[in-house]
Write an enzyme that holds these catalytic residues in place. Structure first.
Site, PDB file in Angstrom:
ATOM      1  N   TYR A 110       0.823  -1.205   0.000  1.00 50.19           N
ATOM      2  CA  TYR A 110       0.000   0.000   0.000  1.00 50.19           C
ATOM      3  C   TYR A 110       0.855   1.252   0.000  1.00 50.19           C
ATOM      4  O   TYR A 110       2.075   1.193   0.187  1.00 50.19           O
ATOM      5  CB  TYR A 110      -0.954  -0.002   1.203  1.00 50.19           C
TER       6      TYR A 110
ATOM      7  N   ARG B  45       8.339   4.148  -4.532  1.00 50.88           N
ATOM      8  CA  ARG B  45       8.316   3.230  -3.382  1.00 50.88           C
ATOM      9  C   ARG B  45       7.283   2.129  -3.602  1.00 50.88           C
ATOM     10  O   ARG B  45       7.519   0.968  -3.234  1.00 50.88           O
ATOM     11  CB  ARG B  45       8.032   3.999  -2.085  1.00 50.88           C
TER      12      ARG B  45
ATOM     13  N   ARG C 179      -7.750 -20.618  -1.672  1.00 50.50           N
ATOM     14  CA  ARG C 179      -6.714 -20.416  -0.665  1.00 50.50           C
ATOM     15  C   ARG C 179      -5.559 -21.413  -0.817  1.00 50.50           C
ATOM     16  O   ARG C 179      -5.751 -22.620  -0.698  1.00 50.50           O
ATOM     17  CB  ARG C 179      -7.295 -20.519   0.749  1.00 50.50           C
TER      18      ARG C 179
ATOM     19  N   HIS D 179      -1.097 -20.941  -0.187  1.00 50.45           N
ATOM     20  CA  HIS D 179      -0.045 -19.952   0.088  1.00 50.45           C
ATOM     21  C   HIS D 179       0.711 -19.551  -1.187  1.00 50.45           C
ATOM     22  O   HIS D 179       1.067 -18.404  -1.374  1.00 50.45           O
ATOM     23  CB  HIS D 179       0.969 -20.494   1.104  1.00 50.45           C
TER      24      HIS D 179
ATOM     25  N   LYS E 130       6.315  -1.862   1.945  1.00 50.39           N
ATOM     26  CA  LYS E 130       5.142  -1.262   2.600  1.00 50.39           C
ATOM     27  C   LYS E 130       3.976  -2.230   2.453  1.00 50.39           C
ATOM     28  O   LYS E 130       3.065  -2.047   1.641  1.00 50.39           O
ATOM     29  CB  LYS E 130       4.835   0.129   2.006  1.00 50.39           C
TER      30      LYS E 130
ATOM     31  N   GLU F   1      12.686   2.105  13.784  1.00 49.03           N
ATOM     32  CA  GLU F   1      11.750   3.202  13.486  1.00 49.03           C
ATOM     33  C   GLU F   1      10.682   3.173  14.562  1.00 49.03           C
ATOM     34  O   GLU F   1      10.938   2.707  15.674  1.00 49.03           O
ATOM     35  CB  GLU F   1      11.193   3.032  12.069  1.00 49.03           C
TER      36      GLU F   1
ATOM     37  N   LEU G  20      11.022   1.250   7.048  1.00 47.41           N
ATOM     38  CA  LEU G  20      10.344   1.731   5.842  1.00 47.41           C
ATOM     39  C   LEU G  20      11.077   2.987   5.361  1.00 47.41           C
ATOM     40  O   LEU G  20      11.338   3.888   6.164  1.00 47.41           O
ATOM     41  CB  LEU G  20       8.886   2.083   6.147  1.00 47.41           C
TER      42      LEU G  20
HETATM   43  N1  PDD Z   1       2.841   5.083   7.645  1.00 46.43           N
HETATM   44  N2  PDD Z   1       7.535   3.734   9.069  1.00 46.43           N
HETATM   45  C1  PDD Z   1       6.353   3.084   9.137  1.00 46.43           C
HETATM   46  C2  PDD Z   1       6.324   1.730   9.752  1.00 46.43           C
HETATM   47  C3  PDD Z   1       5.189   3.682   8.624  1.00 46.43           C
HETATM   48  O1  PDD Z   1       4.036   3.021   8.665  1.00 46.43           O
HETATM   49  C4  PDD Z   1       5.265   4.985   8.056  1.00 46.43           C
HETATM   50  C5  PDD Z   1       4.071   5.683   7.477  1.00 46.43           C
HETATM   51  C6  PDD Z   1       6.516   5.637   8.030  1.00 46.43           C
HETATM   52  C7  PDD Z   1       6.690   7.007   7.432  1.00 46.43           C
HETATM   53  O2  PDD Z   1       6.623   6.973   6.011  1.00 46.43           O
HETATM   54  P1  PDD Z   1       6.139   8.255   5.189  1.00 46.43           P
HETATM   55  O3  PDD Z   1       6.985   9.409   5.614  1.00 46.43           O
HETATM   56  O4  PDD Z   1       6.367   7.884   3.788  1.00 46.43           O
HETATM   57  O5  PDD Z   1       4.693   8.452   5.542  1.00 46.43           O
HETATM   58  C8  PDD Z   1       7.624   4.968   8.529  1.00 46.43           C
HETATM   59  C9  PDD Z   1       1.682   5.556   6.961  1.00 46.43           C
HETATM   60  C10 PDD Z   1       1.456   7.024   7.052  1.00 46.43           C
HETATM   61  C11 PDD Z   1       0.484   4.711   7.358  1.00 46.43           C
HETATM   62  O6  PDD Z   1       0.669   3.496   7.423  1.00 46.43           O
HETATM   63  O7  PDD Z   1      -0.614   5.229   7.547  1.00 46.43           O
END
Ligand code: PDD
Length: 286
Positions: free
Chosen positions: A33, A52, A100, A102, A147, A179, A203
């Site tokens: 996403y 990304r 279903r 995997h 992501k 993070e 991320l």
């Molecule tokens: N999340 N790290 C993680 C685990 C995140 O889920 C996010 C952002 C970030 C920051 O990434 P960016 O600057 O590109 O938003 C770092 C989004 C906003 C969400 O899942 O809603």
């Protein structure tokens, strides 16, 4: 509020959008996403978000169902069909609907879903007062650069933060900062801005890149390197960054006060630079 969403080629009211229960997003969390902030109806750093997305799709071996210009048109359309100058556009691509198993299905079309919600940037009191965060062990998988919509680890960690009346959980793996549950993390020590390097453990945040670019362009001392838990716990400043939080200062970490207990001088400078940068970009886009 319109709440018009996009699902597999069609726009419709949110309440009409339906996905079959055998969608691999539902069954396996098999998808990726993006979340793109939109200011004055202009998507912020669109090209970077689409890059990304491609990296995430490559990471799960799913081919991109659209070209960048098709994504751009679709995102423009969802913005136009929804209310509000500032929006948060969310979209996901899953491996589609299949019996279903995997292993990947063959010849199945990915599911593409997109929606927009009003974007609320952090309240002034959070910017000026800072936020509380807790620390936690990063127990997520080893592909945090993807992501992925499989966010159970992040959900558990964020819930732990909420239950501690905190905005974020700052995560450590093997004694080093990674993070936070839904943000990247920066610290300031002796006037130097420090960030963990981009690798498979974090991320690659779009906001993270903006902050590093602004720091470099404005002569702020910056280092990207591994940061120990001890360095975080004794930092002068701690920040969390994301597309929806922008840049926020963490002023208490667990039971401890960070720095003076108020957002620090380096944070205040970066917050101003970020707001100025947003205004400049939006003026250019208009
Ligand atoms: N999340 N790290 C993680 C685990 C995140 O889920 C996010 C952002 C970030 C920051 O990434 P960016 O600057 O590109 O938003 C770092 C989004 C906003 C969400 O899942 O809603």
């Amino acid at each position: 509020m319109n709440d018009i969403v996009y699902l597999n080629g069609e726009f419709m009211p949110l309440e009409n959008a339906r996905v079959p229960v055998l969608d691999r997003g539902f069954i396996f969390g098999d998808g990726v996403y993006e979340v793109i902030p939109v200011y004055s109806r202009h998507p912020f750093r669109l090209a970077e978000h689409l890059k990304r997305l491609q990296n995430s799709l490559d990471g799960i071996r799913l081919s991109n169902p659209m070209s960048n210009s098709e994504w751009q048109a679709l995102i423009g359309e969802i913005i136009a069909r929804n209310d509000g100058e500032d929006q948060s556009v969310y979209f996901q691509v899953t491996r589609g609907v299949a019996k279903r198993d995997h292993a990947f299905p063959i010849g199945v079309k990915p599911t593409v879903f997109m929606m927009s919600t009003p974007l609320t940037t952090p309240a002034q009191e959070l910017v000026e007062g800072g936020v509380h965060a807790i620390t936690a062990t990063d127990f997520r998988w080893l592909k945090c650069d993807v992501k992925s919509i499989s966010l159970l680890g992040n959900c558990l960690l964020r819930q732990a933060a909420v239950e501690a009346d905190a905005t974020e959980a700052v995560l450590f793996r093997d004694g080093y900062l990674t993070e936070a549950s839904a943000s990247n993390v920066f610290i300031v020590r002796n006037g130097t801005l420090l960030a963990p390097p981009k690798n498979h453990l974090v991320l690659p945040g779009i906001t993270y890149d903006v902050v590093l670019e602004l720091a470099a362009a404005n002569g702020m001392p910056v280092e990207t390197r591994e940061i120990s838990e001890q360095e975080v716990k004794t930092a002068d400043e701690i920040w969390v960054t994301s597309s929806t939080k922008e840049v926020l200062a963490v002023t208490t970490l667990d039971e401890r006060t960070v720095g003076t207990g108020k957002p620090g001088a380096v944070f205040r400078k970066m917050h101003q630079l970020y707001q100025d940068y947003k205004r400049t970009v939006m003026r250019q886009a208009a």
